[in-house]
Design an enzyme around this catalytic site. Sequence first.
Site, short mmCIF file in Angstrom:
data_model
loop_
_atom_site.label_atom_id
_atom_site.label_comp_id
_atom_site.label_asym_id
_atom_site.label_seq_id
_atom_site.Cartn_x
_atom_site.Cartn_y
_atom_site.Cartn_z
N PRO A 189 0.81 -1.23 0.00
CG PRO A 189 -0.95 -1.60 1.48
CD PRO A 189 0.36 -2.18 1.04
CB CYS A 190 1.24 3.80 -2.56
SG CYS A 190 -0.39 4.25 -3.21
CG ASN A 191 -2.96 4.00 1.62
OD1 ASN A 191 -2.53 3.00 1.07
ND2 ASN A 191 -4.25 4.25 1.73
CG ASP A 192 1.32 5.43 5.61
OD1 ASP A 192 0.47 6.31 5.82
OD2 ASP A 192 1.29 4.32 6.17
CE1 TYR A 193 6.96 4.58 2.90
CE2 TYR A 193 5.41 2.94 2.08
CZ TYR A 193 6.40 3.32 2.97
OH TYR A 193 6.82 2.45 3.93
#
Length: 376
Positions: free
Chosen positions: A86-90
């Site tokens: 998951p890319c949410n935090d990047y």
Amino acid sequence: MIFNKGELFCGPGGLSLGAKMAEVIAPDGEVFRVQHKWANDYDPDACRTFRHNICPSDPDSVIEGDVRLIDIESLPKIDAFSFGFPCNDYSNVGEKKGINGDFGPLYTYGVKVLNAHKPLWFVVENVGGLESANEGETFIKILSDLEQTGYNLTPHLYKFHEYGVPQARQRIIIVGIRKDLGLEFKIPAPTHGVDSYITSKQALEDPPIPKDALNNELTKHQNKVVEMLSFIPPGENAWYEGLPEHLRLNVKKTKISQIYKRLDPNKPAYTVTGSGGGGTHMYHYNYPRALTNRERARLQTFPDNYEFLGGKEAVRKQIGMAVPPMGAKVIVEAILKTFAGIEYEHVDSKWTFDQREDSIIFTKNKVKEESVGYLI
């Protein structure tokens, strides 16, 4: 040679479809290809879509649920592995918590698969913002953890519009090949230049999308939205100076460029995302309306017979979060050529890898950057 592939965070199957489409014939006639073995995602609709399109005859091979609850050791043996954690935090759109966020540490489950199953090669996919998360420390940490599982790494920032995808989409892809194999992966050279990028118009009109195409429902707009879009020229957004005063948005904070932004028919589309509220649907260049999910899928290079399951909003999210199959195909084909001993045109990575006795150093090289105007 057939590579049986496992995948974590599989989404609706974009990467697996690209891998499935890739096939290479070695000089001695041996065929190199990839086939699905197992996959996992926590999103029920994405799992349904994956089963329906990638492995309809083996639905139990898709494990629906939290990756943290999977018994990784007991998963079937694999030769290849992929994970787009998951890319949410990047992502550059968001708070960018990096490895300290809720999703940031999930890459470690991919590391656990590598340690447990030792596949011949793997592919990791994430947003370009991964490079700068936590002032670059997160990227170095992830690369170090992956390398220590016994793989030679080739990270690269792929600009998918340079590989025939009709969309300005930048993603970091890390390819790993097991060190004991003595093989070196090389980054496939771009296939499209400024004069040959596939435009949004080409993607949506060549060939035309059938009216009865799957996932092609129109979005109902308020009259004011339709009127506003009719004043916004192709390629412009809600901040266009020619908008009448009564149609302008009253926004005092950051003005996001994607708000009510219409496609430019002469350029690749801007990045397809999973969002849709507040004017972020993506908007047609010819008609005062949002794109349909099928049109968005075209920009992501999914074939028209690829059916996304779930409600309209769930489908939009699946499409936006997916890896473009045609982009994945280019990378997997290069991996297959590496194993088949076939030379191919390649370019250098923007990062230099240096193994020291007590540390792993990745140096960022200066390369010529090229933009089509709206990359995220």
